[in-house]
Design an enzyme around this catalytic site. Structure first.
Site, mmCIF file in Angstrom:
data_model
loop_
_atom_site.group_PDB
_atom_site.id
_atom_site.type_symbol
_atom_site.label_atom_id
_atom_site.label_comp_id
_atom_site.label_asym_id
_atom_site.label_seq_id
_atom_site.Cartn_x
_atom_site.Cartn_y
_atom_site.Cartn_z
ATOM 1 C CB ILE A 1 46.683 69.065 58.556
ATOM 2 C CG1 ILE A 1 47.601 68.467 59.620
ATOM 3 C CG2 ILE A 1 47.302 68.955 57.168
ATOM 4 C CD1 ILE A 1 47.917 66.996 59.405
ATOM 5 N N GLY A 2 45.684 71.198 61.086
ATOM 6 C CA GLY A 2 44.713 71.265 62.171
ATOM 7 C C GLY A 2 45.117 72.307 63.195
ATOM 8 N N GLY B 1 43.787 73.745 67.115
ATOM 9 C CA GLY B 1 42.852 73.812 68.231
ATOM 10 C C GLY B 1 43.386 74.800 69.237
ATOM 11 C CG PHE C 1 44.489 72.974 74.679
ATOM 12 C CD1 PHE C 1 44.964 73.696 75.756
ATOM 13 C CD2 PHE C 1 43.122 72.826 74.522
ATOM 14 C CE1 PHE C 1 44.093 74.257 76.672
ATOM 15 C CE2 PHE C 1 42.240 73.383 75.434
ATOM 16 C CZ PHE C 1 42.721 74.100 76.512
ATOM 17 C CB VAL D 1 47.938 68.942 63.673
ATOM 18 C CG1 VAL D 1 48.478 67.643 63.070
ATOM 19 C CG2 VAL D 1 47.442 68.677 65.093
ATOM 20 C CE LYS E 1 47.475 67.340 69.902
ATOM 21 N NZ LYS E 1 46.341 66.499 70.320
ATOM 22 C CG ASP F 1 37.318 66.612 72.829
ATOM 23 O OD1 ASP F 1 36.102 66.899 72.689
ATOM 24 O OD2 ASP F 1 38.221 67.339 72.407
HETATM 25 P P1 ADP Z 1 43.716 69.132 69.183
HETATM 26 O O1 ADP Z 1 44.100 68.689 70.547
HETATM 27 O O2 ADP Z 1 44.233 70.482 68.859
HETATM 28 O O3 ADP Z 1 42.258 68.961 68.882
HETATM 29 P P2 ADP Z 1 44.135 66.784 67.531
HETATM 30 O O4 ADP Z 1 45.053 65.734 68.010
HETATM 31 O O5 ADP Z 1 42.687 66.508 67.654
HETATM 32 O O6 ADP Z 1 44.522 68.160 68.226
HETATM 33 O O7 ADP Z 1 44.453 67.121 66.027
HETATM 34 C C1 ADP Z 1 43.815 68.205 65.381
HETATM 35 C C2 ADP Z 1 43.493 67.819 63.956
HETATM 36 O O8 ADP Z 1 44.684 67.517 63.257
HETATM 37 C C3 ADP Z 1 42.629 66.583 63.824
HETATM 38 O O9 ADP Z 1 41.267 66.903 63.922
HETATM 39 C C4 ADP Z 1 43.000 66.083 62.452
HETATM 40 O O10 ADP Z 1 42.295 66.786 61.452
HETATM 41 C C5 ADP Z 1 44.467 66.452 62.363
HETATM 42 N N1 ADP Z 1 45.290 65.301 62.754
HETATM 43 C C6 ADP Z 1 45.664 64.961 64.003
HETATM 44 N N2 ADP Z 1 46.404 63.845 63.994
HETATM 45 C C7 ADP Z 1 46.490 63.450 62.707
HETATM 46 C C8 ADP Z 1 47.112 62.354 62.027
HETATM 47 N N3 ADP Z 1 47.832 61.431 62.680
HETATM 48 N N4 ADP Z 1 46.962 62.272 60.695
HETATM 49 C C9 ADP Z 1 46.269 63.204 60.021
HETATM 50 N N5 ADP Z 1 45.678 64.252 60.597
HETATM 51 C C10 ADP Z 1 45.777 64.387 61.916
HETATM 52 MG MG MG Z 2 41.061 67.320 68.612
#
Ligand code: ADP
Ligand code: MG
Ligand code: ZN
Length: 569
Positions: free
Chosen positions: A53-54, A56, A58, A61, A79, A166
């Protein structure tokens, strides 16, 4: 955290990961999930990993489903941090979530898995929409609510002495239907001088380098105490690199700077590298296709035929100027104009061993040997360029919670104008120039002076009236203003009309005691069901306070929540 282990079923739910993925996910993701489960075998015993779902630079997810003790099923966000993340950094991210999370619109953490250098943070899954997908249909009331909840999350973490660093829509999850919000991603968080997060104190002392740099040399250190599980060593193959900057044009600044001063080459390179380091490349690229055009990009800022607000038929001419020759300020850095396309360049500081020396290159095109041997100023600058506060862009070493408030202001500007992203720049100085075109160059110079930075801009850029700017960008003003500000249309307007439309008369009244605008200013607006024709002055007043160029006078999250805009909330 320990309590959560009790209700996660430790028995495998249904066989291998592959066979459980009924959704149509790509082969790449499928094999990524498989590798993850090999790297952290406990995961597969607990979760059915459904999809990614995500992603980046670093982390990745994933969405995982777990069968609970009572037989119910629950969704979690898993994550997976890149294995090279610094253990202290990981532990600090976890500590932010555990200490401050789970309330006040801040995401909590349920569990954490570790095997070798692989760490997976397990959070409750929150369904959410990407701002870029819904920005065009949001009502003013939804925007007001969004900002209220974002500020609430900020007030909360700032109370703990956490600077998120951020703040942007991707890190503030929003479920439109349920009206729920959650701040995520403490991967770049830092502590204030009196932070309550113990590990952020360690980060403060030990890891002054940005995450991108620190992640290089950190394998094999002692694991953080917060991680719980450990099993037989396995490892993931290196993750495929998805690193492509959202825009890939080289600014003229790099070449000229390289030519003129060898030292600048390194400097510029470093900056460019770090600016993109935290971009969620894949997502941003997708977003770029779908998104309404950003108001600013390097292209339209630099282009001489840009029709963007305040840059019409103009270029910000910038020139490399040397630092002041005597040491009246220990922490200064100069941003200055050079002839040519709109660029602003930083200059080295008078610090380090040669601090006592004086030189003669100030305001000349050359850099003398004394200046070349001066140490560069180091200041934290993580985050996403378009959301960075002026004090970050100018490398002010003294950065506080106000930087998050600025980012919230940029989000508000985006939501009010219906443009996302609003600022788009790969370079800090381009970003600063973009800010100047909205907030005024004179104001920016003045604010920078207040925090010890000298910024020179060859051309005066007027401060814009935020209401006129937002209404015009939103298409609420169906007149000449719209033409002059919307860059999607060919340039047909005279600069005068635009100036008239957007410029705030000088001297700018102190916004806090600004008298409300007469309603006559509004009644020419296009009728709008979602309330965009009746945005109250309070909204633009708050926007103005959030986007205060000077961090010392910028409104705090706690104060912002007391703002009249939220009086009924
Ligand atoms: P990064 O450090 O890679 O940016 P994030 O913690 O921002 O990681 O998570 C990346 C993406 O994953 C978020 O933008 C969101 O879309 C999704 N995500 C992160 N945590 C959650 C969560 N608890 N529930 C649903 N989606 C999540
Ligand atoms: Mg992020
Ligand atoms: Zn010099």
């Amino acid at each position: 955290m320990d309590s959560s282990v009790n209700y996660i079923d430790n028995v495998a739910t249904d066989g291998s990961v592959k066979s459980t993925n009924k959704k149509n996910i790509s082969r790449d993701v499928e094999s990524e999930i498989e590798s993850l489960c090999k790297a952290v075998p406990q995961l597969a015993k607990t979760f059915r990993i459904i999809e990614k779902i995500g992603e980046g630079t670093f982390s990745s997810v994933y969405l995982g489903e777990a069968r609970m003790r009572d037989g119910s099923r629950e969704m979690f966000a898993l994550k997976h941090l890149i294995p090279t993340s610094h253990p202290t950094r990981i532990a600090a991210e976890l500590q932010c979530l555990t200490v401050a999370g789970g309330r006040e619109n801040v995401m909590g953490v349920e569990y954490c898995f570790r095997n070798e250098d692989h760490v997976v943070i397990v959070m409750p899954y929150m369904e959410h929409q990407a701002i870029v997908d819904i920005i065009g249909s949001l009502s003013f009331e939804e925007v007001r609510l969004y900002m209220y909840h974002l500020l609430k999350a900020l007030r909360h973490i700032h109370q703990f002495g956490i600077i998120h660093r951020d703040i942007k829509p991707n890190n503030f999850l929003y479920n439109r239907k349920a009206k729920t919000f959650a701040l995520v991603d403490f991967g770049l968080a830092q502590g204030t001088s009196n932070t309550q997060i113990e590990l952020l104190k360690v980060v403060r002392q030990k890891l002054s380098v940005p995450k991108a740099e620190s992640s290089k040399n950190t394998r094999g250190n002692a694991p953080p105490r917060l991680v719980i599980t450990n099993t037989a060593p396995t490892s993931l193959p290196p993750q495929p690199s998805t690193a492509h900057p959202p825009f890939s044009f080289t600014t003229t600044t790099t070449t000229s700077a390289t030519r003129k001063a060898p030292m600048k080459k390194t400097h510029v390179t470093t900056m460019a590298g770090a600016s993109t380091s935290r971009t969620k490349h894949t997502k941003d690229l997708v977003a770029l296709r779908k998104a309404p055009r950003p108001v600013f990009s390097e292209k339209n800022l630099n282009s001489s035929n840009s029709t963007t607000a305040a840059t019409t038929k103009r270029e910000i001419k910038t020139q490399l100027v040397k630092p002041v020759k005597t040491g009246e300020l220990s922490s200064r850095r100069f941003l200055s104009g050079r002839r040519g396309p709109a660029t602003v360049r930083p200059l080295k500081t008078h610090r380090g061993v040669h601090q006592h020396l004086t030189c003669n290159c100030f305001q000349t095109e050359r850099v003398c040997n004394i200046c070349l041997s001066r140490k560069q100023q180091v200041a934290p600058r993580a985050g996403t360029p378009g959301f960075r506060a002026p004090e970050i862009l100018t490398k002010c070493p003294d950065q506080g919670t106000a930087i998050d408030v600025w980012s919230a202001g940029v989000i508000f500007l985006s939501l009010l104008s219906g443009r996302y992203p609003f600022f788009k720049a790969s370079d800090d100085l381009v970003a600063l120039a973009q800010i100047m075109t909205i907030r005024g160059s004179r104001e920016t110079v003045k604010a920078a002076k207040a925090f010890g930075k000298a910024v020179l801009c060859s051309q005066e850029l007027p401060r814009l009236d935020l209401r006129v700017l937002c209404e015009t960008l939103r298409g609420q003003r169906p007149n000449k203003d719209a033409k002059s500000i919307s860059k999607t249309k060919p340039e047909t307007t005279d600069e005068g009309a635009q100036k008239q439309a957007c410029e705030t008369p000088r001297p700018h009244p102190k916004s806090r005691d600004k008298t409300l605008k007469p309603s006559s200013q509004r009644h020419c607006l296009v009728h709008d069901e979602r309330g965009w024709d009746t945005v109250p002055d309070e909204a633009y007043d708050l926007l103005d306070l959030l986007l205060d160029l000077n961090p010392n006078s910028r409104i705090t999250a706690a104060q912002a929540l007391e703002h009249p805009l939220f009086k009924d909330l």
